[in-house]
Enzyme design. Structure first.
Site, PDB file in Angstrom:
ATOM      1  N   LYS A 127      41.809  40.175  34.229  1.00 41.61           N
ATOM      2  CA  LYS A 127      41.874  38.736  34.518  1.00 41.61           C
ATOM      3  C   LYS A 127      40.487  38.112  34.429  1.00 41.61           C
ATOM      4  CE  LYS A 127      41.802  37.197  38.917  1.00 41.61           C
ATOM      5  NZ  LYS A 127      40.821  36.121  39.194  1.00 41.61           N
ATOM      6  N   CYS A 131      40.630  31.313  45.194  1.00 40.88           N
ATOM      7  CA  CYS A 131      40.868  31.920  46.508  1.00 40.88           C
ATOM      8  C   CYS A 131      39.927  31.318  47.563  1.00 40.88           C
ATOM      9  CB  CYS A 131      40.642  33.421  46.428  1.00 40.88           C
ATOM     10  SG  CYS A 131      41.873  34.241  45.409  1.00 40.88           S
ATOM     11  N   ARG A 168      32.239  28.576  48.343  1.00 39.72           N
ATOM     12  CA  ARG A 168      32.241  28.767  46.875  1.00 39.72           C
ATOM     13  C   ARG A 168      31.602  27.581  46.154  1.00 39.72           C
ATOM     14  NH1 ARG A 168      37.324  32.014  44.627  1.00 39.72           N
ATOM     15  NH2 ARG A 168      35.672  32.970  43.366  1.00 39.72           N
ATOM     16  N   ASP A 222      36.043  42.591  45.208  1.00 42.27           N
ATOM     17  CA  ASP A 222      37.482  42.399  44.960  1.00 42.27           C
ATOM     18  C   ASP A 222      38.305  43.606  45.388  1.00 42.27           C
ATOM     19  OD1 ASP A 222      36.990  40.564  41.847  1.00 42.27           O
ATOM     20  OD2 ASP A 222      36.826  39.985  43.947  1.00 42.27           O
ATOM     21  N   ARG A 266      48.960  35.226  40.383  1.00 39.41           N
ATOM     22  CA  ARG A 266      47.750  34.740  39.698  1.00 39.41           C
ATOM     23  C   ARG A 266      47.009  35.890  39.024  1.00 39.41           C
ATOM     24  NH1 ARG A 266      43.666  32.461  43.156  1.00 39.41           N
ATOM     25  NH2 ARG A 266      42.626  32.346  41.150  1.00 39.41           N
TER      26      ARG A 266
HETATM   27  C1  EPZ Z   1      33.873  35.999  40.235  1.00 43.77           C
HETATM   28  O1  EPZ Z   1      33.912  34.874  41.092  1.00 43.77           O
HETATM   29  C2  EPZ Z   1      35.282  36.575  40.232  1.00 43.77           C
HETATM   30  N1  EPZ Z   1      36.227  35.584  39.730  1.00 43.77           N
HETATM   31  C3  EPZ Z   1      35.680  36.959  41.652  1.00 43.77           C
HETATM   32  O2  EPZ Z   1      36.972  37.564  41.597  1.00 43.77           O
HETATM   33  C4  EPZ Z   1      34.672  37.988  42.179  1.00 43.77           C
HETATM   34  O3  EPZ Z   1      34.990  38.276  43.513  1.00 43.77           O
HETATM   35  C5  EPZ Z   1      33.253  37.415  42.081  1.00 43.77           C
HETATM   36  O4  EPZ Z   1      32.977  37.006  40.730  1.00 43.77           O
HETATM   37  C6  EPZ Z   1      32.204  38.429  42.497  1.00 43.77           C
HETATM   38  O5  EPZ Z   1      32.307  39.562  41.706  1.00 43.77           O
HETATM   39  C7  EPZ Z   1      36.363  35.442  38.402  1.00 43.77           C
HETATM   40  O6  EPZ Z   1      35.676  36.072  37.618  1.00 43.77           O
HETATM   41  C8  EPZ Z   1      37.398  34.455  37.944  1.00 43.77           C
HETATM   42  P1  EPZ Z   1      30.064  34.591  42.139  1.00 43.77           P
HETATM   43  P2  EPZ Z   1      32.644  33.852  41.145  1.00 43.77           P
HETATM   44  O7  EPZ Z   1      29.615  33.344  41.484  1.00 43.77           O
HETATM   45  O8  EPZ Z   1      32.080  33.691  39.786  1.00 43.77           O
HETATM   46  C9  EPZ Z   1      27.959  32.374  45.772  1.00 43.77           C
HETATM   47  C10 EPZ Z   1      39.239  37.844  42.140  1.00 43.77           C
HETATM   48  O9  EPZ Z   1      39.813  38.202  43.185  1.00 43.77           O
HETATM   49  N2  EPZ Z   1      27.661  31.309  44.799  1.00 43.77           N
HETATM   50  O10 EPZ Z   1      29.493  35.901  41.705  1.00 43.77           O
HETATM   51  O11 EPZ Z   1      33.058  32.650  41.880  1.00 43.77           O
HETATM   52  C11 EPZ Z   1      29.450  32.429  46.072  1.00 43.77           C
HETATM   53  O12 EPZ Z   1      29.809  31.478  47.059  1.00 43.77           O
HETATM   54  C12 EPZ Z   1      38.072  36.880  42.237  1.00 43.77           C
HETATM   55  O13 EPZ Z   1      39.532  38.225  40.987  1.00 43.77           O
HETATM   56  C13 EPZ Z   1      26.825  30.257  45.192  1.00 43.77           C
HETATM   57  O14 EPZ Z   1      26.347  30.220  46.312  1.00 43.77           O
HETATM   58  O15 EPZ Z   1      31.650  34.710  42.053  1.00 43.77           O
HETATM   59  C14 EPZ Z   1      29.626  33.844  46.551  1.00 43.77           C
HETATM   60  O16 EPZ Z   1      29.242  33.912  47.903  1.00 43.77           O
HETATM   61  C15 EPZ Z   1      37.763  36.469  43.657  1.00 43.77           C
HETATM   62  N3  EPZ Z   1      26.557  29.267  44.297  1.00 43.77           N
HETATM   63  C16 EPZ Z   1      28.628  34.629  45.693  1.00 43.77           C
HETATM   64  O17 EPZ Z   1      27.692  33.653  45.197  1.00 43.77           O
HETATM   65  C17 EPZ Z   1      27.084  29.282  43.033  1.00 43.77           C
HETATM   66  O18 EPZ Z   1      26.773  28.354  42.260  1.00 43.77           O
HETATM   67  C18 EPZ Z   1      29.279  35.345  44.502  1.00 43.77           C
HETATM   68  O19 EPZ Z   1      29.882  34.387  43.715  1.00 43.77           O
HETATM   69  C19 EPZ Z   1      27.930  30.348  42.656  1.00 43.77           C
HETATM   70  C20 EPZ Z   1      28.195  31.356  43.552  1.00 43.77           C
END
Ligand code: EPZ
Length: 420
Positions: free
Chosen positions: A22, A116, A121, A306, A398
């Site tokens: 996904k 989620c 986020r 995850d 999803r």
């Molecule tokens: C991706 O989400 C995945 N989703 C998530 O999988 C996964 O948990 C996550 O990466 C971490 O591996 C998809 O790829 C669609 P991040 P993403 O940006 O990109 C903070 C699932 O269950 N952050 O690495 O949103 C954020 O709040 C989903 O398949 C900021 O602060 O993750 C979090 O605490 C859930 N500012 C941390 O970084 C930003 O601009 C990691 O977020 C962006 C992120």
């Protein structure tokens, strides 16, 4: 309303088929916007988030059609740069279209993404990266507008290896006529898959899978045919189900190279895991040992956030006390109060969960609030001989393709029932 009915208490035995990832197919679908001729994507999972991405592509003026696990996208006719709330709000991944649309058209307007409820986020890292390339971005409480007459070269040092921010910066960088360097880039296999897809479409990118990506953008990409990598989180979810229930399960059409952190935890708890060319086999005892080490989630190659919820569910009956620390998202324990309804003994102290193994679990009426938490409820319910019911299964739809059929192939008594 659809409800999942689960009657467990038996070991899982048999073979389950793993689908395309996904978290790889979604950024790849956004990247198709950059290709001026058709793209053919194989091994695309049949899940709601992919359907949402196809709806976004069609809204932008692309054609997007599915035949089995193959999706064809033609972005040559793309004529819009806006994504409305009813499409953007369905998933987090809608934000990845921002960089791609801006790169293609020089403007993009998106309602803020859904996804989620794992905490705030924010998208500040995404916006900061685009601004460093010369984009003017205006953020309001419910949407973000970006414009860029010309994107220019930059060295983007991410303060955190954000997966989404890395993907957005990468896709925007392809619209720059100069070199872009992304430092402290995320190294998840899904990023590597996106880089490989873009390279197959003619992009000049180096450093995939490392924390430094270098992009020489500025040229239009051509169409390509690409096969999405297997879903490591789906694989890990089934490993956790087998570990929690006991049994002997083989997962096929998977990639065993990206799960060493998960496999080492399960082996430490008494499981035997062996791998073939594209398969993984797990043999698990009726009752696990608790994890001696605290499981700490971390960016790849660390323990995946995850898999935190599915692993917690696998450990509910493990003999002894296990600890799991969630370091990536500030609010990713929604499944804990639900698992307690099964009789699980879980204490939360800040971002650390302490699980004391229960002899037995009971059936309960459970409610899912996020994708991986929903899978944890299924794994927990599979460890009780009593019936459990799970509402909120839209979350499962999803991200897990064919879940009930795959679990039934392993001998699980799982069925979706309609209740009024
Ligand atoms: C991706 O989400 C995945 N989703 C998530 O999988 C996964 O948990 C996550 O990466 C971490 O591996 C998809 O790829 C669609 P991040 P993403 O940006 O990109 C903070 C699932 O269950 N952050 O690495 O949103 C954020 O709040 C989903 O398949 C900021 O602060 O993750 C979090 O605490 C859930 N500012 C941390 O970084 C930003 O601009 C990691 O977020 C962006 C992120």
């Amino acid at each position: 309303m659809q409800v999942l009915s689960v009657c467990g208490g038996v070991p899982l035995r048999g073979t389950a088929v793993i689908h395309g990832a996904k978290n790889s197919v979604l950024p790849v679908l956004a990247a198709c916007v950059l290709c001026r001729s058709p793209c053919v994507l194989h091994n695309c999972p049949n899940i709601d988030d992919v359907e949402s991405a196809l709806q976004i592509l069609r809204h932008l003026g692309c054609t997007a059609a599915r035949s089995g696990s193959t999706v064809c996208v033609d972005a040559s006719g793309m004529d819009a740069c806006q994504i409305p709330p009813e499409l953007a709000g369905k998933m987090r991944s809608s934000i990845i279209f921002l960089g791609a649309i801006l790169s293609r058209l020089g403007c993009a307007e998106l309602a803020l993404p859904g996804g989620c409820p794992l905490g705030e986020r924010p998208i500040d890292l995404h916006i900061a990266a685009l601004r460093q390339m010369g984009a003017e971005c205006v953020c309001s409480p419910d949407c973000v507008c970006c414009r860029a007459a010309r994107l220019h070269g930059a060295v983007i040092a991410l303060p955190f290896p954000s997966v989404g921010a890395t993907e957005n910066a990468l896709l925007a960088a392809l619209g720059c006529g100069e070199t872009i360097e992304i430092q402290n880039a995320a190294r998840e296999p899904e990023i590597t898959d996106l880089v490989r897809f873009l390279q197959s479409a003619g992009a000049e990118i180096s450093g995939g899978g490392t924390s430094k990506l270098t992009v020489c953008g500025g040229r239009p990409l051509h169409g390509t045919t690409y096969t999405i990598l297997p879903d490591r989180v789906e694989t890990a979810s089934f490993l956790c189900a087998a570990a929690g229930c006991g049994g002997d399960v083989t997962l096929v059409r998977t990639d065993c190279t990206a799960l060493s952190a998960v496999c080492s935890v399960l082996e430490g708890c008494g499981c035997e895991i062996s791998s073939g060319r594209d398969s993984l086999r797990i043999r698990a005892p009726r009752r696990l040992r608790a994890s001696r080490e605290t499981i700490v989630t971390a960016p790849y190659p660390g323990f995946p956030t995850d898999v935190q919820a599915p692993m917690m569910a696998a450990l509910l009956r493990a003999e002894g006390e296990s600890r799991i620390c969630e370091t990536i998202f500030e609010n990713r324990f929604h499944h804990v109060p639900q698992l307690r309804k099964l009789g699980a003994d879980i204490a939360l102290c800040g971002q650390t969960a302490c699980i004391r193994g229960a002899e037995r679990l009971r059936g309960a009426a459970l409610h899912a609030e996020d994708l991986r938490g929903a899978m944890a409820l299924v794994i927990g319910a599979l460890q009780s001989e009593e019936e459990s019911t799970i509402t909120g299964i839209k979350h499962l739809r999803r991200g897990y393709d064919n879940l009930e059929e795959n679990l039934r192939a392993l001998g699980a008594d799982v069925k979706c029932v309609e209740i009024c």
